[in-house]
Enzyme design. Structure first.
Site: not given
Ligand code: HPA
Length: 276
Positions: A34, A65, A87, A89-90, A117, A215-216, A239, A251
């Site tokens: 991302s 994307h 992903h 989650y999609e 990320a 998440m990937s 983050n 996000h």
């Molecule tokens: N958690 C999960 N996935 C992420 C995060 C997070 O804090 N930051 C970027 N992708």
């Protein structure tokens, strides 16, 4: 078996479609996470193929994307770049999430650089840091290799004791300082998402050895290892994970940090092309 033939058939259609269009067959695959898509602009003599035009490729849905493969060369290396990934989650099945890795495998790709990320769990990390992945925890609750094994693609019970190739990690660590990156490694824990984690989940992850969360990546890395590829993984800490700091996650923050680091990241991955 029927399902086995079907997968092989799909892979062959995707492979031949791409082999006809690629300027040369790629030796290295690169997955851009991302907000880290600018690396694709470095690819020379590039040929772009949109996911939606490739037989049997899933269709990408998430904004930010591009959803395309970029073939060409970087530092004289023949590469295929995934600009945008699928992903879990999609709502994709694990076999869909990892289909592009299988396509890379049948195109002859021998090594994969995966980027993402991630939220920082290790308090030593700061947003903007680039961290080498040394190992992972699969807490997604699924494995992409579940189901009948395609024995022509890899073994039933693949070894993951060096899922992130140690020689490649050493090479990457050795050049990080040249790119003004602190040489740091960490364990990546993969969650299914799409909700960010709770502070309790992050405390749990920390206690079982995780340094960053996302998440990937893990599905792709498992399949790449099954297919005999060497893997290097890099997380961009966008983050601090939930509960590490007294602030909420968004996000927007994730994307802003990724964009801020993009140049440093792109230079580093270009540098990697010289040493991997
Ligand atoms: N958690 C999960 N996935 C992420 C995060 C997070 O804090 N930051 C970027 N992708």
């Amino acid at each position: 078996m029927f399902s086995e033939m079907k997968m092989e058939h799909k892979l062959e259609e995707a492979r031949s479609y791409l082999a006809e269009r690629a300027p040369s067959l790629p030796e290295l695959g690169i997955i851009l996470g991302s907000g880290l898509g600018a690396f694709a602009d470095l690819v020379e003599d590039r040929v772009i193929v949109r996911y939606r035009d490739i037989p049997h490729f899933p269709i990408s849905t998430v904004e930010g994307h591009a959803g395309q493969l970029v073939f060409g060369t970087v530092e004289g290396r023949s590469v295929v770049v995934m600009q945008g990934r699928f992903h879990y989650y999609e709502g994709y099945k694990m076999q869909e999430v990892t289909f592009p890795i299988r396509v890379m495998q049948v195109l002859g790709v021998k090594g994969l650089v995966v980027t993402n990320a991630a939220g920082g769990i290790n308090p030593e990390f700061q947003p903007g840091d680039l961290i080498l992945i040394k190992d992972h925890l699969n807490l997604m609750g699924e494995n992409p290799l579940r189901g009948s094994n395609l024995s022509n693609l890899g073994p039933r019970f693949p070894d993951l004791s060096e899922a992130y190739h140690s020689e490649w990690r050493q090479k990457a660590l050795a050049i990080m300082q040249d790119y003004e990156i602190r040489p740091q490694e960490g364990v990546y824990v993969a969650m299914s998402g799409p909700s960010y984690e709770t502070p309790a989940e992050i405390r749990y992850s920390r206690s079982v050895g995780a340094d960053m969360v996302g998440m990937s990546t893990v599905p792709e890395v498992i399949v790449a290892n099954h297919g005999g590829m060497k893997v290097l993984g890099i997380s961009c800490i966008t983050n601090m994970a939930a509960g590490i700091l007294p602030q909420k996650l968004s996000h927007t923050e994730v994307m802003e940090t990724a964009v801020r680091v993009e140049k440093k990241f792109v230079n580093f991955v270009q540098g990697l092309m010289k040493v991997l």
